[in-house]
Design an enzyme around this catalytic site. Structure first.
Site, PDB file in Angstrom:
ATOM      1  N   MET A  30       0.848  -1.192   0.000  1.00 46.47           N
ATOM      2  CA  MET A  30       0.000   0.000   0.000  1.00 46.47           C
ATOM      3  C   MET A  30       0.887   1.246   0.000  1.00 46.47           C
ATOM      4  O   MET A  30       0.460   2.331   0.388  1.00 46.47           O
ATOM      5  CB  MET A  30      -0.935  -0.013   1.206  1.00 46.47           C
ATOM      6  CG  MET A  30      -1.904  -1.200   1.170  1.00 46.47           C
ATOM      7  SD  MET A  30      -3.442  -0.949   2.041  1.00 46.47           S
ATOM      8  CE  MET A  30      -2.856  -0.709   3.700  1.00 46.47           C
ATOM      9  N   LEU A  33       6.815   2.888   1.382  1.00 45.50           N
ATOM     10  CA  LEU A  33       7.667   1.705   1.494  1.00 45.50           C
ATOM     11  C   LEU A  33       8.780   1.882   2.519  1.00 45.50           C
ATOM     12  O   LEU A  33       9.288   2.984   2.721  1.00 45.50           O
ATOM     13  CB  LEU A  33       8.266   1.399   0.111  1.00 45.50           C
ATOM     14  CG  LEU A  33       7.213   1.249  -0.996  1.00 45.50           C
ATOM     15  CD1 LEU A  33       7.875   1.168  -2.361  1.00 45.50           C
ATOM     16  CD2 LEU A  33       6.338   0.029  -0.750  1.00 45.50           C
ATOM     17  N   HIS A  37       9.636  -3.814   3.002  1.00 42.43           N
ATOM     18  CA  HIS A  37       9.220  -3.980   1.605  1.00 42.43           C
ATOM     19  C   HIS A  37      10.435  -4.238   0.710  1.00 42.43           C
ATOM     20  O   HIS A  37      10.390  -5.065  -0.191  1.00 42.43           O
ATOM     21  CB  HIS A  37       8.505  -2.719   1.105  1.00 42.43           C
ATOM     22  CG  HIS A  37       7.207  -2.427   1.786  1.00 42.43           C
ATOM     23  ND1 HIS A  37       6.991  -1.293   2.529  1.00 42.43           N
ATOM     24  CD2 HIS A  37       6.049  -3.122   1.836  1.00 42.43           C
ATOM     25  CE1 HIS A  37       5.759  -1.291   2.993  1.00 42.43           C
ATOM     26  NE2 HIS A  37       5.162  -2.392   2.599  1.00 42.43           N
ATOM     27  N   GLN A  61     -10.339  -2.349   2.558  1.00 38.61           N
ATOM     28  CA  GLN A  61      -9.839  -3.063   3.748  1.00 38.61           C
ATOM     29  C   GLN A  61      -9.758  -2.159   4.980  1.00 38.61           C
ATOM     30  O   GLN A  61      -9.283  -2.576   6.020  1.00 38.61           O
ATOM     31  CB  GLN A  61      -8.501  -3.749   3.465  1.00 38.61           C
ATOM     32  CG  GLN A  61      -7.322  -2.827   3.252  1.00 38.61           C
ATOM     33  CD  GLN A  61      -6.081  -3.603   2.813  1.00 38.61           C
ATOM     34  OE1 GLN A  61      -5.970  -4.006   1.664  1.00 38.61           O
ATOM     35  NE2 GLN A  61      -5.136  -3.822   3.714  1.00 38.61           N
ATOM     36  N   GLY A 147       5.263 -10.301   3.873  1.00 43.27           N
ATOM     37  CA  GLY A 147       6.060 -10.231   5.096  1.00 43.27           C
ATOM     38  C   GLY A 147       5.369 -10.941   6.253  1.00 43.27           C
ATOM     39  O   GLY A 147       4.137 -10.898   6.376  1.00 43.27           O
ATOM     40  N   GLN A 148       6.166 -11.568   7.109  1.00 42.57           N
ATOM     41  CA  GLN A 148       5.599 -12.333   8.223  1.00 42.57           C
ATOM     42  C   GLN A 148       4.834 -11.463   9.230  1.00 42.57           C
ATOM     43  O   GLN A 148       4.020 -11.952   9.996  1.00 42.57           O
ATOM     44  CB  GLN A 148       6.715 -13.095   8.950  1.00 42.57           C
ATOM     45  CG  GLN A 148       6.152 -14.164   9.890  1.00 42.57           C
ATOM     46  CD  GLN A 148       7.108 -14.545  10.977  1.00 42.57           C
ATOM     47  OE1 GLN A 148       8.132 -15.138  10.698  1.00 42.57           O
ATOM     48  NE2 GLN A 148       6.790 -14.212  12.223  1.00 42.57           N
ATOM     49  N   LYS A 149       5.094 -10.147   9.203  1.00 43.10           N
ATOM     50  CA  LYS A 149       4.421  -9.282  10.185  1.00 43.10           C
ATOM     51  C   LYS A 149       2.896  -9.420  10.110  1.00 43.10           C
ATOM     52  O   LYS A 149       2.208  -9.346  11.107  1.00 43.10           O
ATOM     53  CB  LYS A 149       4.805  -7.816   9.979  1.00 43.10           C
ATOM     54  CG  LYS A 149       4.292  -6.946  11.126  1.00 43.10           C
ATOM     55  CD  LYS A 149       4.676  -5.515  10.982  1.00 43.10           C
ATOM     56  CE  LYS A 149       3.809  -4.770  10.025  1.00 43.10           C
ATOM     57  NZ  LYS A 149       2.425  -4.557  10.465  1.00 43.10           N
ATOM     58  N   GLN A 153      -2.989 -12.309   7.746  1.00 37.70           N
ATOM     59  CA  GLN A 153      -3.193 -12.019   6.313  1.00 37.70           C
ATOM     60  C   GLN A 153      -2.543 -13.119   5.461  1.00 37.70           C
ATOM     61  O   GLN A 153      -3.108 -13.564   4.467  1.00 37.70           O
ATOM     62  CB  GLN A 153      -2.586 -10.655   6.002  1.00 37.70           C
ATOM     63  CG  GLN A 153      -2.555 -10.286   4.539  1.00 37.70           C
ATOM     64  CD  GLN A 153      -2.141  -8.843   4.320  1.00 37.70           C
ATOM     65  OE1 GLN A 153      -2.920  -7.950   4.550  1.00 37.70           O
ATOM     66  NE2 GLN A 153      -0.936  -8.606   3.868  1.00 37.70           N
ATOM     67  N   MET A 184       9.034  -3.256  11.443  1.00 41.95           N
ATOM     68  CA  MET A 184       8.864  -2.133  10.505  1.00 41.95           C
ATOM     69  C   MET A 184       7.459  -2.150   9.932  1.00 41.95           C
ATOM     70  O   MET A 184       6.917  -3.203   9.604  1.00 41.95           O
ATOM     71  CB  MET A 184       9.898  -2.230   9.398  1.00 41.95           C
ATOM     72  CG  MET A 184      11.274  -1.932   9.925  1.00 41.95           C
ATOM     73  SD  MET A 184      12.464  -1.801   8.623  1.00 41.95           S
ATOM     74  CE  MET A 184      13.941  -1.616   9.593  1.00 41.95           C
TER      75      MET A 184
END
Ligand code: PAF
Length: 291
Positions: A30, A33, A37, A61, A147-149, A153, A184
């Protein structure tokens, strides 16, 4: 690097590369960055010939009263970051291109979407799943990098890909962290310096949860929740823990019997300070506790 705004144009580009035997990868974002990213872009570049970064602040969303309007946007900055990372295409459609005037279709990944984040952000994952399938149909990537964060999702996107027989592999990459441990996130831009310092405790209480489960054999999840809430209150007054859940990393089911559990554990949390909401998680393997 080229900027593409139309779905038909990125579809043609993807088809062309497919014909020439080149692999196209997608890094969906989104915008605004950060290094997290960039790490996805670099991995995608390493493993595929062509990298497309999508930049689209997806309105569907965001819930009512959430930060859609003030979500940070800076296309010029994002452009330079992508160019430096060796990205081949930025796909940045506007909302009308993405959704047209009259979209009736929504994608729901039931059950999993209602847990954890879903309890606090109803409808959020329907918006995510719908836009991700639209991005996949536009870019037609061989691989999508996530990303694992955003652990929940990721589970939802992987399930959707599997359930709908989409020919794309989801590659999950490690969370990039500040030196303090803070994950981050584009939303870190909302934090004051003091809030940012305090927010480092979030990754600490995740590691504490892991330590209690693996090293101290604490099997009572409520006890873990009590202890980490206490640490958060002491170290980061002003932060409110919305949830701190211990689940499996497959269907996100709560683990009731920790001692008998063997497999991947996901501890996820969300915390709020002022109007800023942060999420983070930790994933680790556990063996059955010997009797
Ligand atoms: O993780 C994000 O940035 C977004 O949820 C995504 C996957 C780009 C969909 O809008």
């Amino acid at each position: 690097m080229k900027v593409i705004k139309e779905i038909s144009a990125i579809q043609d580009i993807s088809d062309y590369y497919k014909c020439t035997g080149k692999k196209v990868a997608l890094v969906p974002t989104m915008g605004y960055l950060h290094k997290g990213h960039v790490s996805l872009m670099l991995k995608a570049k390493d493993e595929n010939e062509i990298v497309v970064v999508s930049i689209f602040v997806n309105p569907t969303q965001f819930g009512k009263g959430e930060d859609f309007d003030k979500y940070p946007r800076d296309f010029a900055r994002d452009y330079h970051i992508c160019e430096k990372a060796g990205v081949d295409y930025i796909f940045s459609p506007d909302t009308e291109e993405m959704y047209g005037k009259n979209q009736f279709t929504k994608v729901t990944v039931s059950d999993i979407s209602e847990k954890l984040e879903g309890k606090f952000r109803p409808g959020h994952f329907e918006g995510v799943a719908t836009v991700v399938i639209k991005l996949l149909n536009a870019v037609k990537p061989v691989r999508i990098y996530l990303g694992q964060k955003d652990a929940q999702q990721n589970v939802i996107i992987k399930k959707m890909i599997d359930d709908l027989n989409i020919d794309t592999e989801a590659v999950i990459c490690e969370t990039m962290r500040e030196e303090s441990g803070l994950a981050m996130s584009s939303r870190n831009a909302y934090l004051t310096k003091d809030e940012k310092n305090k927010a480092a405790v979030l990754s600490f209480i995740l590691s504490e949860g892991k330590r209690m489960i693996l090293s101290e054999n604490v099997n009572d999840i409520q006890e873990i929740q009590r202890q980490v809430t206490k640490v958060l209150k002491e170290r980061a007054p002003g932060f409110e823990l919305q949830y701190y859940e211990v689940t499996d990393n497959n269907l996100l089911n709560e683990i009731r019997d920790l001692s008998g559990y063997e497999g991947e554990i996901l501890i996820s949390l969300a915390a709020k300070t002022g109007n800023t909401r942060l999420i983070d998680n930790i994933i680790f393997q556990k063996k059955k506790t010997p009797a």
